[in-house]
Scaffold this active site. Structure first.
Site, PDB file in Angstrom:
ATOM      1  N   CYS A 171       0.815  -1.228   0.000  1.00 34.45           N
ATOM      2  CA  CYS A 171       0.000   0.000   0.000  1.00 34.45           C
ATOM      3  C   CYS A 171       0.844   1.271   0.000  1.00 34.45           C
ATOM      4  O   CYS A 171       0.328   2.352  -0.262  1.00 34.45           O
ATOM      5  CB  CYS A 171      -0.934   0.021   1.201  1.00 34.45           C
ATOM      6  SG  CYS A 171      -1.942  -1.438   1.302  1.00 34.45           S
ATOM      7  N   HIS A 204      -3.396   7.020   2.941  1.00 30.24           N
ATOM      8  CA  HIS A 204      -3.816   5.725   2.389  1.00 30.24           C
ATOM      9  C   HIS A 204      -5.188   5.377   2.967  1.00 30.24           C
ATOM     10  O   HIS A 204      -5.427   5.514   4.162  1.00 30.24           O
ATOM     11  CB  HIS A 204      -2.785   4.656   2.759  1.00 30.24           C
ATOM     12  CG  HIS A 204      -3.231   3.276   2.433  1.00 30.24           C
ATOM     13  ND1 HIS A 204      -3.799   2.943   1.218  1.00 30.24           N
ATOM     14  CD2 HIS A 204      -3.215   2.130   3.169  1.00 30.24           C
ATOM     15  CE1 HIS A 204      -4.104   1.660   1.224  1.00 30.24           C
ATOM     16  NE2 HIS A 204      -3.770   1.149   2.396  1.00 30.24           N
ATOM     17  N   ASN A 240     -10.217  -0.470   0.503  1.00 34.15           N
ATOM     18  CA  ASN A 240      -8.760  -0.333   0.459  1.00 34.15           C
ATOM     19  C   ASN A 240      -8.264  -0.859  -0.892  1.00 34.15           C
ATOM     20  O   ASN A 240      -8.357  -2.052  -1.160  1.00 34.15           O
ATOM     21  CB  ASN A 240      -8.171  -1.144   1.622  1.00 34.15           C
ATOM     22  CG  ASN A 240      -6.656  -1.147   1.639  1.00 34.15           C
ATOM     23  OD1 ASN A 240      -6.011  -0.689   0.706  1.00 34.15           O
ATOM     24  ND2 ASN A 240      -6.093  -1.687   2.709  1.00 34.15           N
TER      25      ASN A 240
HETATM   26  N1  ACO Z   1     -17.997  -8.892  10.002  1.00 35.90           N
HETATM   27  C1  ACO Z   1     -18.377  -9.155  11.253  1.00 35.90           C
HETATM   28  N2  ACO Z   1     -17.527  -9.474  12.225  1.00 35.90           N
HETATM   29  C2  ACO Z   1     -16.218  -9.535  11.924  1.00 35.90           C
HETATM   30  C3  ACO Z   1     -15.744  -9.275  10.630  1.00 35.90           C
HETATM   31  C4  ACO Z   1     -16.689  -8.951   9.643  1.00 35.90           C
HETATM   32  N3  ACO Z   1     -16.361  -8.674   8.368  1.00 35.90           N
HETATM   33  N4  ACO Z   1     -14.411  -9.406  10.615  1.00 35.90           N
HETATM   34  C5  ACO Z   1     -14.045  -9.718  11.861  1.00 35.90           C
HETATM   35  N5  ACO Z   1     -15.119  -9.809  12.663  1.00 35.90           N
HETATM   36  C6  ACO Z   1     -15.188 -10.134  14.083  1.00 35.90           C
HETATM   37  C7  ACO Z   1     -13.933 -10.791  14.570  1.00 35.90           C
HETATM   38  O1  ACO Z   1     -13.970 -12.174  14.312  1.00 35.90           O
HETATM   39  C8  ACO Z   1     -13.954 -10.472  16.062  1.00 35.90           C
HETATM   40  O2  ACO Z   1     -14.800 -11.411  16.682  1.00 35.90           O
HETATM   41  P1  ACO Z   1     -14.378 -12.087  18.085  1.00 35.90           P
HETATM   42  O3  ACO Z   1     -14.226 -10.909  19.041  1.00 35.90           O
HETATM   43  O4  ACO Z   1     -15.526 -12.952  18.382  1.00 35.90           O
HETATM   44  O5  ACO Z   1     -13.094 -12.782  17.812  1.00 35.90           O
HETATM   45  C9  ACO Z   1     -14.677  -9.142  16.122  1.00 35.90           C
HETATM   46  O6  ACO Z   1     -15.277  -8.944  14.841  1.00 35.90           O
HETATM   47  C10 ACO Z   1     -13.767  -7.961  16.434  1.00 35.90           C
HETATM   48  O7  ACO Z   1     -12.560  -8.012  15.670  1.00 35.90           O
HETATM   49  P2  ACO Z   1     -11.420  -6.986  15.940  1.00 35.90           P
HETATM   50  O8  ACO Z   1     -10.197  -7.481  15.261  1.00 35.90           O
HETATM   51  O9  ACO Z   1     -11.337  -6.618  17.347  1.00 35.90           O
HETATM   52  O10 ACO Z   1     -11.981  -5.686  15.176  1.00 35.90           O
HETATM   53  P3  ACO Z   1     -11.245  -4.340  15.021  1.00 35.90           P
HETATM   54  O11 ACO Z   1     -12.017  -3.288  15.702  1.00 35.90           O
HETATM   55  O12 ACO Z   1      -9.793  -4.430  15.316  1.00 35.90           O
HETATM   56  O13 ACO Z   1     -11.376  -4.086  13.455  1.00 35.90           O
HETATM   57  C11 ACO Z   1     -10.123  -4.267  11.423  1.00 35.90           C
HETATM   58  C12 ACO Z   1     -10.824  -5.021  12.542  1.00 35.90           C
HETATM   59  C13 ACO Z   1     -11.130  -3.401  10.727  1.00 35.90           C
HETATM   60  C14 ACO Z   1      -9.539  -5.273  10.448  1.00 35.90           C
HETATM   61  C15 ACO Z   1      -9.022  -3.399  12.054  1.00 35.90           C
HETATM   62  O14 ACO Z   1      -8.216  -4.157  12.901  1.00 35.90           O
HETATM   63  C16 ACO Z   1      -8.171  -2.745  11.022  1.00 35.90           C
HETATM   64  O15 ACO Z   1      -8.587  -1.885  10.285  1.00 35.90           O
HETATM   65  N6  ACO Z   1      -6.868  -3.104  10.969  1.00 35.90           N
HETATM   66  C17 ACO Z   1      -5.966  -2.549   9.990  1.00 35.90           C
HETATM   67  C18 ACO Z   1      -6.187  -3.213   8.696  1.00 35.90           C
HETATM   68  C19 ACO Z   1      -5.530  -2.504   7.578  1.00 35.90           C
HETATM   69  O16 ACO Z   1      -5.321  -1.321   7.598  1.00 35.90           O
HETATM   70  N7  ACO Z   1      -5.185  -3.261   6.560  1.00 35.90           N
HETATM   71  C20 ACO Z   1      -4.657  -2.718   5.396  1.00 35.90           C
HETATM   72  C21 ACO Z   1      -3.199  -2.596   5.443  1.00 35.90           C
HETATM   73  S1  ACO Z   1      -2.441  -2.256   3.912  1.00 35.90           S
HETATM   74  C22 ACO Z   1      -2.811  -3.518   2.854  1.00 35.90           C
HETATM   75  O17 ACO Z   1      -3.611  -4.231   3.047  1.00 35.90           O
HETATM   76  C23 ACO Z   1      -2.219  -3.913   1.650  1.00 35.90           C
END
Ligand code: ACO
Length: 311
Positions: free
Chosen positions: A112, A236, A266
């Site tokens: 990214c 980003h 993204n």
């Molecule tokens: N729908 C419903 N529930 C979901 C989903 C979904 N799509 N995905 C995960 N969950 C659940 C999980 O299983 C978890 O359940 P559990 O507590 O029973 O285990 C619960 O939701 C909470 O998950 P968390 O990981 O705590 O959620 P968080 O608030 O951290 O958000 C997210 C997750 C959005 C992925 C966040 O961590 C994030 O944005 N991280 C950065 C990701 C990023 O920027 N990636 C791109 C990088 S660059 C590139 O990709 C190339």
């Protein structure tokens, strides 16, 4: 000699996949996706539509806006983690399609942050006088490495392309400062293993929410400005909460930050140049504005620039 942006362009595929469509594919819901990420819908390329097809459309618009012809290009850099194949590169495909008969071409792989690596590489060639016109494209077809059974990742990504033509600009404009970085120890947090993207969302979140604000402030201050002087922040587009952290650290208002994560999700290396091109087209970016571009991604990698808009 100062290096700046002469023209921008973007292209996104026609097919829209909303959060409500995602509810039919995996166990998720619109409310979860919107509140955790800010995403409402994303674009998905057609089966026969390749990364190079998306890249070409964006590139053509940027060349037109810059008033630069294909044969005037000295170098083509394409940032992508989803090339059509490992070789020939997407950049070589563009070289042919654009009639860029005088250009060298290579793909840049920094996930990214790839577009930032491209811009900062291009700046060096232009400022030394080695090259005059450089096309940088960020283009991704992430849908082909998305595991459509994994709700942790499949709701996050989309396809698209953005492009910029860089060249010499007047002394008081162009790129003023930059930062590039990498931390390979964090590689496992965000990786393509086998056919698909795998991600430790919480670890990536922690890294991004620290790095994006730090890099944004660093480049603004290194350019000789107070952080509050930033007129437009183009982060980003991965997650609105991470983007807001950068904006709040700069101390600027919501209308001074580019947001399209709601429309496109993204799009990895494409997200910053798409937002940049939209900002030019919708009039948010004006001559002499202080612009900060900042990205982070798999690797882990990051990069930022502060620039004064205009030729
Ligand atoms: N729908 C419903 N529930 C979901 C989903 C979904 N799509 N995905 C995960 N969950 C659940 C999980 O299983 C978890 O359940 P559990 O507590 O029973 O285990 C619960 O939701 C909470 O998950 P968390 O990981 O705590 O959620 P968080 O608030 O951290 O958000 C997210 C997750 C959005 C992925 C966040 O961590 C994030 O944005 N991280 C950065 C990701 C990023 O920027 N990636 C791109 C990088 S660059 C590139 O990709 C190339």
């Amino acid at each position: 000699m100062k290096a700046g942006i002469l023209g921008t362009g973007h292209y996104v595929p026609e097919k829209v996949l909303t959060n409500f469509d995602m509810e039919k594919i995996v166990d998720t819901n619109d409310e979860w996706i919107r509140t955790r990420t800010g995403i409402e819908e994303r674009r998905i390329a057609a089966d026969q539509e390749e990364t190079s097809d998306l890249a070409l459309e964006a590139a053509k618009v940027s060349l037109e806006e810059a008033g630069v012809k294909g044969e005037e290009l000295d170098l083509i850099l394409v940032a992508t983690v989803t090339p059509d194949q490992s070789f020939p590169t997407v950049s070589c495909k563009l070289q042919e399609a654009l009639g860029a008969t005088n250009a060298a071409a290579m793909d840049v792989s920094a996930a990214c942050a790839g577009f930032m690596y491209g811009v900062i590489t291009a700046k060096q060639f232009i400022e030394t006088g080695a090259y005059k016109h450089i096309l940088i494209v960020g283009a991704e077809k992430l849908s082909k490495i998305t595991d459509w059974e994994d709700r942790n990742t499949c709701v996050l990504f989309g396809d698209g392309a953005g492009a910029a033509v860089m060249g010499p600009v007047s002394e008081d404009r162009g790129v003023l400062s930059f930062e590039l970085g990498a931390d390979g120890s964090g590689g496992p947090h965000l990786a393509q293993t086998g056919d698909f993207i795998h991600m430790n969302g919480r670890e990536v979140f922690k890294f991004a929410v620290r790095q994006m604000p730090e890099s944004s402030v660093y480049v603004a201050e290194k350019a000789g400005y107070a952080k509050e002087d930033v007129d437009y922040l183009i982060p980003h587009q991965a997650n609105i909460r991470i983007m807001d952290a950068a904006r709040q650290r700069l101390g600027i208002s919501e209308d001074k930050m580019a947001v399209n994560v709601n429309k496109y999700g993204n799009t990895s290396a494409a997200s910053i140049p798409i937002a940049l091109s939209e900002g030019v087209k919708n009039g948010k970016i004006k001559d002499d504005d202080l612009i900060v571009l900042v990205g982070f991604g798999g690797g882990l990698t990051w990069g930022a620039v502060a620039l004064k808009w205009g030729k």
